[in-house]
Design an enzyme around this catalytic site. Structure first.
Site, mmCIF file in Angstrom:
data_model
loop_
_atom_site.group_PDB
_atom_site.id
_atom_site.type_symbol
_atom_site.label_atom_id
_atom_site.label_comp_id
_atom_site.label_asym_id
_atom_site.label_seq_id
_atom_site.Cartn_x
_atom_site.Cartn_y
_atom_site.Cartn_z
ATOM 1 N N GLY A 14 0.786 -1.230 0.000
ATOM 2 C CA GLY A 14 0.000 0.000 0.000
ATOM 3 C C GLY A 14 0.815 1.276 0.000
ATOM 4 C CB SER A 15 4.334 2.172 -0.794
ATOM 5 O OG SER A 15 4.503 1.780 -2.136
ATOM 6 C CG ASN A 16 1.890 3.332 -5.705
ATOM 7 O OD1 ASN A 16 2.257 4.328 -6.328
ATOM 8 N ND2 ASN A 16 2.527 2.178 -5.775
ATOM 9 C CG MET A 94 -1.107 -8.679 -6.569
ATOM 10 S SD MET A 94 -0.035 -7.879 -7.781
ATOM 11 C CE MET A 94 0.849 -9.314 -8.394
ATOM 12 N NE ARG A 95 -7.483 -12.227 -6.044
ATOM 13 C CZ ARG A 95 -7.438 -13.560 -6.049
ATOM 14 N NH1 ARG A 95 -8.007 -14.227 -7.032
ATOM 15 N NH2 ARG A 95 -6.848 -14.222 -5.081
ATOM 16 C CG ASN A 111 -2.903 -1.015 -12.438
ATOM 17 O OD1 ASN A 111 -2.767 -1.080 -11.219
ATOM 18 N ND2 ASN A 111 -2.179 -1.751 -13.274
ATOM 19 C CG HIS A 113 2.665 -2.037 -15.192
ATOM 20 N ND1 HIS A 113 2.410 -3.303 -14.693
ATOM 21 C CD2 HIS A 113 3.728 -2.169 -16.026
ATOM 22 C CE1 HIS A 113 3.286 -4.151 -15.207
ATOM 23 N NE2 HIS A 113 4.086 -3.493 -16.017
#
Ligand code: GRF
Length: 205
Positions: A14-16, A94-95, A111, A113
């Site tokens: 959860g750093s973002n 992760m889904r 998202n 990436h």
């Protein structure tokens, strides 16, 4: 105008997410995180959310490894809608998402990436960049579609690859860039939301 309502989905650290909360606390991102949802009860992002006084929930994903069961994805949509979420923010989730989510939130799921997409989609992109001998890599914020890191690009930030980089040192440098880029992009969405024009993808924010 009320702040833009965000729903954050994560599976890990959860750093973002933390960077997003910090930007909101600095008064530089006119948004509110209404809830954080993880696909596993051990995800540290849940504890982080509780620490910020944000509602944290777990969705039981079902037996698939890389996506959610239909009923789980529908439940996820209902949770987000019940909170009035306007933009769904994936932060290490992760889904792969499918129709239930993508049709409920068209152009409203984003998202981040850790590569300069379309290069190096999938897992551990920093290792892929090192193995390919890249001099420059980075991170990308993109809309989510039902593929793997294949949706329309919104913004990117470059990161140099140093000669002595290990996978860990490169990953850390990319994450630093992510922690700037994601809140920047969300601030762009919030500004559009204020103008009543939160719409189509436009690369280059
Ligand atoms: C980030 O590196 C992001 O690019 C990827 O998952 C990671 C999540 O890290 N999609 P964190 O949980 O935000 O620390």
């Amino acid at each position: 105008m009320a702040p833009l309502k965000l729903g954050v989905l994560g599976s890990g650290r959860g750093s973002n997410y933390r960077a997003i909360q910090e930007r909101i606390a600095q008064g530089k991102l006119d948004a509110e995180v209404c809830l954080v949802i993880a696909d596993n009860a051990q995800a540290p992002i849940l504890e982080l959310a509780r620490g910020y006084g944000v509602k944290a929930a777990v969705i039981e994903p079902g037996s698939f490894r890389t996506r959610l069961h239909d009923h789980a994805e529908k439940e996820l949509v209902q949770c987000l809608q019940a909170e009035g979420v306007e933009l769904v923010v994936l932060a290490g989730f992760m889904r792969i998402l499918k129709a239930p989510m993508l049709s409920a939130f068209p152009q409203r799921v984003v998202n981040i990436h850790p590569s300069l997409l379309p290069k190096f989609p999938g897992l551990e992109s920093w290792k892929q960049a090192l193995a390919a001998g890249e001099n420059v890599t980075g991170c990308t914020v993109h809309y989510v579609d039902d593929g793997i890191d294949s949706g329309a690009l919104i913004a990117q930030r470059q990161v140099p690859v140093m000669e002595r980089d290990t996978p860990e040192s490169l990953h850390a440098r990319i994450q630093e860039a992510e922690h700037q880029l994601y809140p920047d992009v969300l601030a762009g969405f919030a500004a559009r939301h204020r103008r009543g024009a939160m719409a189509a993808p436009r690369f280059g924010w």
